[in-house]
Design a protein around this motif. Structure first.
Motif, PDB file in Angstrom:
ATOM      1  N   THR A  84       0.841  -1.196   0.000  1.00  0.00           N
ATOM      2  CA  THR A  84       0.000   0.000   0.000  1.00  0.00           C
ATOM      3  C   THR A  84       0.878   1.248   0.000  1.00  0.00           C
ATOM      4  OG1 THR A  84      -0.134   0.276   2.397  1.00  0.00           O
ATOM      5  CG2 THR A  84      -1.760  -1.235   1.363  1.00  0.00           C
ATOM      6  N   ILE A  85       0.268   2.368  -0.297  1.00  0.00           N
ATOM      7  CA  ILE A  85       0.987   3.641  -0.305  1.00  0.00           C
ATOM      8  C   ILE A  85       1.534   3.970   1.086  1.00  0.00           C
ATOM      9  CG2 ILE A  85      -0.987   5.173   0.162  1.00  0.00           C
ATOM     10  CD1 ILE A  85       1.456   5.939  -2.635  1.00  0.00           C
ATOM     11  N   ARG A  86       0.984   3.344   2.115  1.00  0.00           N
ATOM     12  CA  ARG A  86       1.435   3.539   3.503  1.00  0.00           C
ATOM     13  C   ARG A  86       2.504   2.522   3.912  1.00  0.00           C
ATOM     14  NH1 ARG A  86      -0.842   8.108   3.262  1.00  0.00           N
ATOM     15  NH2 ARG A  86      -3.049   8.346   3.633  1.00  0.00           N
ATOM     16  N   GLY A  87       2.898   1.638   2.965  1.00  0.00           N
ATOM     17  CA  GLY A  87       3.989   0.711   3.221  1.00  0.00           C
ATOM     18  C   GLY A  87       3.592  -0.650   3.772  1.00  0.00           C
ATOM     19  N   GLU A  88       2.308  -0.962   3.785  1.00  0.00           N
ATOM     20  CA  GLU A  88       1.854  -2.250   4.312  1.00  0.00           C
ATOM     21  C   GLU A  88       1.822  -3.290   3.195  1.00  0.00           C
ATOM     22  OE1 GLU A  88      -1.720  -0.424   5.246  1.00  0.00           O
ATOM     23  OE2 GLU A  88      -1.071   0.328   7.193  1.00  0.00           O
ATOM     24  N   ASN A  89       2.361  -4.473   3.462  1.00  0.00           N
ATOM     25  CA  ASN A  89       2.320  -5.562   2.497  1.00  0.00           C
ATOM     26  C   ASN A  89       0.955  -6.217   2.527  1.00  0.00           C
ATOM     27  OD1 ASN A  89       5.038  -5.376   1.585  1.00  0.00           O
ATOM     28  ND2 ASN A  89       5.686  -6.327   3.492  1.00  0.00           N
ATOM     29  N   ASN A 121      -4.472  17.568  -3.613  1.00  0.00           N
ATOM     30  CA  ASN A 121      -4.650  18.206  -4.916  1.00  0.00           C
ATOM     31  C   ASN A 121      -5.793  17.622  -5.740  1.00  0.00           C
ATOM     32  OD1 ASN A 121      -2.384  19.684  -4.227  1.00  0.00           O
ATOM     33  ND2 ASN A 121      -1.000  18.438  -5.444  1.00  0.00           N
ATOM     34  N   HIS A 122      -6.115  16.343  -5.495  1.00  0.00           N
ATOM     35  CA  HIS A 122      -7.095  15.688  -6.355  1.00  0.00           C
ATOM     36  C   HIS A 122      -8.254  15.045  -5.599  1.00  0.00           C
ATOM     37  CE1 HIS A 122      -4.268  16.355  -9.605  1.00  0.00           C
ATOM     38  NE2 HIS A 122      -3.322  15.775  -8.887  1.00  0.00           N
ATOM     39  N   GLY A 123      -8.235  15.081  -4.281  1.00  0.00           N
ATOM     40  CA  GLY A 123      -9.327  14.529  -3.494  1.00  0.00           C
ATOM     41  C   GLY A 123      -9.443  13.016  -3.557  1.00  0.00           C
ATOM     42  N   VAL A 124      -8.344  12.342  -3.807  1.00  0.00           N
ATOM     43  CA  VAL A 124      -8.362  10.892  -3.976  1.00  0.00           C
ATOM     44  C   VAL A 124      -8.621  10.183  -2.647  1.00  0.00           C
ATOM     45  CG1 VAL A 124      -6.909   8.887  -4.530  1.00  0.00           C
ATOM     46  CG2 VAL A 124      -6.915  10.874  -6.042  1.00  0.00           C
ATOM     47  N   THR A 125      -9.610   9.286  -2.665  1.00  0.00           N
ATOM     48  CA  THR A 125      -9.859   8.394  -1.522  1.00  0.00           C
ATOM     49  C   THR A 125      -9.780   6.935  -1.937  1.00  0.00           C
ATOM     50  OG1 THR A 125     -12.265   8.341  -1.826  1.00  0.00           O
ATOM     51  CG2 THR A 125     -11.370  10.096  -0.413  1.00  0.00           C
ATOM     52  N   PHE A 126      -9.698   6.655  -3.247  1.00  0.00           N
ATOM     53  CA  PHE A 126      -9.585   5.266  -3.677  1.00  0.00           C
ATOM     54  C   PHE A 126      -8.213   4.722  -3.305  1.00  0.00           C
ATOM     55  CE2 PHE A 126      -8.734   7.739  -7.636  1.00  0.00           C
ATOM     56  CZ  PHE A 126      -7.456   7.290  -7.958  1.00  0.00           C
ATOM     57  N   PRO A 127      -8.080   3.397  -3.212  1.00  0.00           N
ATOM     58  CA  PRO A 127      -6.812   2.802  -2.762  1.00  0.00           C
ATOM     59  C   PRO A 127      -5.629   3.132  -3.681  1.00  0.00           C
ATOM     60  CG  PRO A 127      -8.574   1.188  -2.678  1.00  0.00           C
ATOM     61  CD  PRO A 127      -9.119   2.385  -3.394  1.00  0.00           C
ATOM     62  N   LEU A 128      -4.552   3.538  -3.055  1.00  0.00           N
ATOM     63  CA  LEU A 128      -3.294   3.786  -3.750  1.00  0.00           C
ATOM     64  C   LEU A 128      -2.253   2.814  -3.215  1.00  0.00           C
ATOM     65  CD1 LEU A 128      -3.165   7.683  -3.577  1.00  0.00           C
ATOM     66  CD2 LEU A 128      -3.563   6.305  -5.632  1.00  0.00           C
ATOM     67  N   PHE A 129      -1.324   2.471  -4.070  1.00  0.00           N
ATOM     68  CA  PHE A 129      -0.280   1.518  -3.718  1.00  0.00           C
ATOM     69  C   PHE A 129       1.074   2.170  -3.879  1.00  0.00           C
ATOM     70  CE2 PHE A 129      -4.106  -0.701  -4.563  1.00  0.00           C
ATOM     71  CZ  PHE A 129      -4.135  -1.686  -3.592  1.00  0.00           C
ATOM     72  N   ALA A 130       2.096   1.510  -3.390  1.00  0.00           N
ATOM     73  CA  ALA A 130       3.454   2.037  -3.467  1.00  0.00           C
ATOM     74  C   ALA A 130       3.895   2.186  -4.918  1.00  0.00           C
ATOM     75  CB  ALA A 130       4.409   1.110  -2.712  1.00  0.00           C
ATOM     76  N   LYS A 131       4.789   3.126  -5.133  1.00  0.00           N
ATOM     77  CA  LYS A 131       5.320   3.388  -6.471  1.00  0.00           C
ATOM     78  C   LYS A 131       6.017   2.136  -6.995  1.00  0.00           C
ATOM     79  CE  LYS A 131       8.644   6.409  -6.756  1.00  0.00           C
ATOM     80  NZ  LYS A 131       9.422   7.656  -6.855  1.00  0.00           N
ATOM     81  N   ILE A 132       5.746   1.820  -8.264  1.00  0.00           N
ATOM     82  CA  ILE A 132       6.296   0.617  -8.897  1.00  0.00           C
ATOM     83  C   ILE A 132       6.762   0.927 -10.313  1.00  0.00           C
ATOM     84  CG2 ILE A 132       4.828  -0.984  -7.592  1.00  0.00           C
ATOM     85  CD1 ILE A 132       3.085  -1.186 -10.192  1.00  0.00           C
TER      86      ILE A 132
END
Length: 162
Positions: A10-15, A84-95
């Motif tokens: 996840t974008i928060r670093g959780e596997n 900036n974009h109001g995103v609440t959908f799930p984001l993941f770590a940069k790949i």
């Protein structure tokens, strides 16, 4: 291997894996906050808000492989997407989405749904993969295909005619 078995961070670093999304309609997107197509975040969020109660999720995977158009740190990406974009959908770590270091999820997606003329490579930010509830990739959308333009395809997958 099932789509839901792929390990992601996840974008928060959780596997985790994609198993929490099993049975949902998914739109998997490679994103970039500094890209000229970044206004699509708002359209993606609109789709997510409008259809999430019907079992739909947008999954954003930031990538910096196209002219360095992504921020350096996942925490910065999360903040930019939210503020900036109001995103609440799930984001993941940069790949990476292309090349030998491409994330296995994107290797799978591009093998299953090649692009124009059979190309497997992701050509730019905001390439989108629409996946039905049975884990089938229904359509690969080009970066310039806006969320508004793909909404009709999404509706067909959410409510298939019987």
């Amino acid at each position: 291997m099932s789509l839901y078995d792929y390990e992601v961070k996840t974008i928060r670093g959780e596997n985790t894996t994609l198993s929490p999304y099993k049975g949902q309609v998914l739109l998997i997107v490679n994103t970039a906050t500094k890209c000229g197509l970044a206004p699509q975040f708002k359209g993606l969020e609109k789709l997510y808000q409008e259809y999430r109660d019907q079992g739909f999720s947008v999954l954003g995977f930031p990538s910096d492989q196209f002219l360095n158009q992504e921020l350096a740190e996942d925490s910065e990406i999360a903040q930019a997407c939210e503020i900036n974009h109001g995103v609440t959908f799930p984001l993941f770590a940069k790949i990476d989405v292309n090349g030998s270091d491409a994330h296995p999820l994107f290797k799978y997606l591009t093998e299953q749904a090649p692009g124009l003329f059979g190309s497997r490579a992701i050509k730019w930010n905001f390439t989108k993969f629409l996946i039905d509830r049975e884990e089938r990739i229904v359509h690969r959308f080009a970066p310039k295909d806006t969320p508004a333009k793909i909404e009709s395809s999404l509706l067909k997958v959410l409510s298939p005619s019987r």
